[in-house]
Design an enzyme around this catalytic site. Structure first.
Site, mmCIF file in Angstrom:
data_model
loop_
_atom_site.group_PDB
_atom_site.id
_atom_site.type_symbol
_atom_site.label_atom_id
_atom_site.label_comp_id
_atom_site.label_asym_id
_atom_site.label_seq_id
_atom_site.Cartn_x
_atom_site.Cartn_y
_atom_site.Cartn_z
ATOM 1 N N LYS A 184 -27.507 -29.925 23.087
ATOM 2 C CA LYS A 184 -26.154 -30.531 22.689
ATOM 3 C C LYS A 184 -25.280 -29.555 22.241
ATOM 4 O O LYS A 184 -25.502 -27.986 21.853
ATOM 5 C CB LYS A 184 -26.053 -30.995 20.734
ATOM 6 C CG LYS A 184 -27.049 -31.864 20.376
ATOM 7 C CD LYS A 184 -27.081 -32.801 19.220
ATOM 8 C CE LYS A 184 -27.230 -33.827 18.669
ATOM 9 N NZ LYS A 184 -26.899 -34.798 19.323
ATOM 10 N N ARG A 192 -35.454 -42.352 18.101
ATOM 11 C CA ARG A 192 -36.022 -43.903 19.575
ATOM 12 C C ARG A 192 -37.354 -43.079 19.369
ATOM 13 O O ARG A 192 -38.825 -44.270 19.188
ATOM 14 C CB ARG A 192 -35.367 -43.965 20.807
ATOM 15 C CG ARG A 192 -35.233 -43.564 21.147
ATOM 16 C CD ARG A 192 -34.272 -43.872 22.354
ATOM 17 N NE ARG A 192 -32.498 -43.778 21.635
ATOM 18 C CZ ARG A 192 -31.598 -44.116 22.636
ATOM 19 N NH1 ARG A 192 -31.728 -44.829 23.698
ATOM 20 N NH2 ARG A 192 -30.538 -43.563 22.158
HETATM 21 N N1 BES Z 1 -29.075 -37.591 15.722
HETATM 22 C C1 BES Z 1 -28.358 -37.887 17.212
HETATM 23 C C2 BES Z 1 -27.065 -39.216 17.133
HETATM 24 C C3 BES Z 1 -25.518 -38.504 16.238
HETATM 25 C C4 BES Z 1 -24.677 -38.097 16.968
HETATM 26 C C5 BES Z 1 -25.604 -39.126 15.071
HETATM 27 C C6 BES Z 1 -23.892 -37.763 16.474
HETATM 28 C C7 BES Z 1 -24.372 -38.698 14.325
HETATM 29 C C8 BES Z 1 -23.707 -38.280 15.417
HETATM 30 C C9 BES Z 1 -29.214 -38.490 18.349
HETATM 31 O O1 BES Z 1 -30.202 -37.982 17.965
HETATM 32 C C10 BES Z 1 -28.656 -38.172 19.397
HETATM 33 O O2 BES Z 1 -28.510 -37.374 19.762
HETATM 34 N N2 BES Z 1 -28.332 -39.444 20.033
HETATM 35 C C11 BES Z 1 -27.598 -40.083 21.514
HETATM 36 C C12 BES Z 1 -28.337 -40.305 22.235
HETATM 37 C C13 BES Z 1 -28.267 -40.295 23.787
HETATM 38 C C14 BES Z 1 -28.699 -39.045 24.171
HETATM 39 C C15 BES Z 1 -28.386 -41.127 24.519
HETATM 40 C C16 BES Z 1 -26.052 -39.781 21.111
HETATM 41 O O3 BES Z 1 -25.646 -40.924 20.111
HETATM 42 O O4 BES Z 1 -25.628 -39.278 21.989
HETATM 43 MN MN MN Z 2 -30.843 -36.026 19.675
#
Ligand code: BES
Ligand code: MN
Ligand code: ZN
Length: 479
Positions: free
Chosen positions: A264, A338
């Site tokens: 990230k 997931r």
């Molecule tokens: N924990 C995150 C989701 C999230 C993102 C929660 C921002 C709150 C704020 C999750 O694990 C994630 O990173 N999801 C990705 C999925 C994507 C790579 C398909 C996302 O939402 O960017």
């Molecule tokens: Mn994630």
């Protein structure tokens, strides 16, 4: 914080020894003969204290009132949103004097639900996190005494329920707020074990060896880049006969989400300590169940791990085999929630559940779709969806149903495995739910995406304790 309910005549209330006295003003108003009603009507002559929830009238040093501060607050029709507005408005007036005890005048016409909504919202706005501060300023407000002109028994159940729910919400906030080095998978497992000391509670914690034997290849893939050992937590609350099928709650327990090799960006990455808010909400629900002891069976499952980049971490392109036997191509290691949930959903089958609800800070896309107001609700079963939606309305912990058409699963197709773990940018919260649905075919299933509702960013950064209230309302409705 302790709530109590006592019967008092209106005159006696004014001489109660409390640091501040709050009069809840119902939509119908109070008898015009009451001293407080006379103040309100005087204020109204100057367009103060209009007929709206959250309106306040503040007086200091009133004659005949023992408390130095008297706050009249309009509670509207008693809807959860009215209660919230009224509690925030009252607390903003009171917090400056750091009261230890609060007296609250409950008029006869006030419904138990309205009182509960106000009490819960007051607990919410007077909460503050202290665990890792070197000089924690203890919460000043420790006692809230509700005074009713009627026998206390009328409101006792509502107050007891609010007290138990508050304890659950605060436990959920506590764990979600804790810094990631103070809330590792091992710490979460210890918290679950401590909860299980209560009556009708059991806890079992699986480590890598057991999880590996079960074939949880997707969960293990996320954990393999972390120096912190994974934990799979199984909590049980047995409040009903053994023959009664349980409701299973599955909470995402990513104690820190760096994204893994699909790293990230750095800005605000600290907020990914909240990525175990689903797990925290399961702990919170169990805390409330321990106190309310409803006649229902509940299982809590928490797959807990960090998601870290490392020489041994899972890579984009890796294919792993889940506990269900389905193979998964991990195209993005940041779609890790997931992966840990799918194995927990398969594990849930062994309980022959009447319903399985997973709770997860799953997608940024859900934040874009619904913001911080409503959690995303996905369900394969209309009755379950309806019950959860209603529990949200009743508790003020809102959710909104999202679609699950099979056409949304198109993007999850993979040439190298049965399914891929991402499905493109469009409708990201729905494709994530479609992925989970593949592992939840054996029972009525619902999924709550709480990415937007579980915490607040910005100056008031912190956990909200959602959706503990929604889940508790749902479970009480099932008992
Ligand atoms: N924990 C995150 C989701 C999230 C993102 C929660 C921002 C709150 C704020 C999750 O694990 C994630 O990173 N999801 C990705 C999925 C994507 C790579 C398909 C996302 O939402 O960017
Ligand atoms: Mn994630
Ligand atoms: Zn995550």
């Amino acid at each position: 914080m302790n709530f109590e309910i006592l019967q008092r005549s209106l005159d006696k209330v004014l001489s109660e020894k409390v640091d501040a006295l709050v009069v809840l003003w119902p939509a119908q108003g109070l008898s015009p003969l009451h001293a407080v009603a006379q103040r309100v009507s005087a204020a109204r002559k100057h367009q103060h204290f209009e007929d709206q929830p959250g309106q306040v009238l503040v007086s200091y040093g009133c004659e005949g009132v023992h408390a130095p501060l008297l706050v009249v607050v309009h509670v509207g029709q008693g809807r959860p949103s009215d209660g919230r507005r009224a509690a925030e408005a009252a607390w903003n007036q009171i917090k400056g004097i750091k009261p230890r005890t609060l007296g609250v005048v409950v008029p006869e016409s006030l419904q138990a639900e309205a009182l509960q909504a106000w009490a819960m919202a007051l607990a919410d706005c007077s909460y503050s996190y202290t665990t890792t501060l070197s000089k924690p300023s203890a919460r000043s407000l420790t006692r809230v005494r509700f005074f009713s002109t009627q026998p206390a028994a009328r409101l006792k159940p509502a107050i007891a329920q609010a007290q138990a729910l508050m304890a659950g919400i605060e436990l959920a906030k506590e764990w979600a707020n804790r810094p990631p080095n103070h809330a590792t998978p091992t710490h979460l497992a210890e918290a679950a074990r401590a909860l299980a000391k209560g009556a009708r509670m059991k806890c079992e914690v699986l480590g890598l060896r057991e999880v590996s034997r079960l074939g949880m290849g997707a969960f293990m893939a996320v954990a393999q880049g972390s120096a912190q050992p994974l934990r799979f937590i199984v909590l049980r609350y047995d409040g009903a006969a053994k023959s009664k099928a349980p409701v299973v709650l599955v909470g995402k327990g990513i104690t820190f989400d760096t994204g893994g090799i699909s790293l990230k960006p750095g800005a605000e990455m600290d907020e990914m300590k909240f990525d175990m808010s689903g797990a925290a909400s399961v702990l919170g629900v169990f805390r409330t169940l321990a106190e309310l002891r409803p006649t229902i069976n509940v299982v809590g499952l928490i797959p807990a791990t960090e998601n870290m980049p490392d020489g041994l971490a899972v890579k984009p392109g890796d294919v792993v085999t889940s506990m269900s036997g389905q193979t998964i191509e991990i195209l993005n290691t940041d779609a890790e929630g997931r992966l840990i949930l799918c194995d927990a959903l398969t594990y849930a089958e062994r309980f022959k559940p009447r319903a399985v609800i997973d709770i997860a800070t799953l997608t940024g896309a859900c934040v874009i779709a619904l913001g911080a107001v409503r959690s995303g609700l996905f369900a394969s079963d209309d009755t379950l969806a309806q019950a959860l939606h209603q529990a949200g309305e009743d508790s003020g912990d809102l959710c909104w149903r999202m679609p699950l058409d099979d056409a949304y699963a198109e993007g999850l197709k993979s040439r190298f495995a049965d399914v891929a773990n991402i499905g493109g940018r469009a409708a990201g919260s729905v494709t994530a739910a479609k992925f989970l649905q593949r592992f939840a075919s054996q029972y009525p299933w619902a999924h709550l995406d709480i990415a937007g509702t579980a915490w607040k960013s910005g100056a008031a950064k912190g956990a909200t304790g959602r959706p503990v209230a929604l889940l508790v309302h749902y479970l009480l409705g099932q008992s």
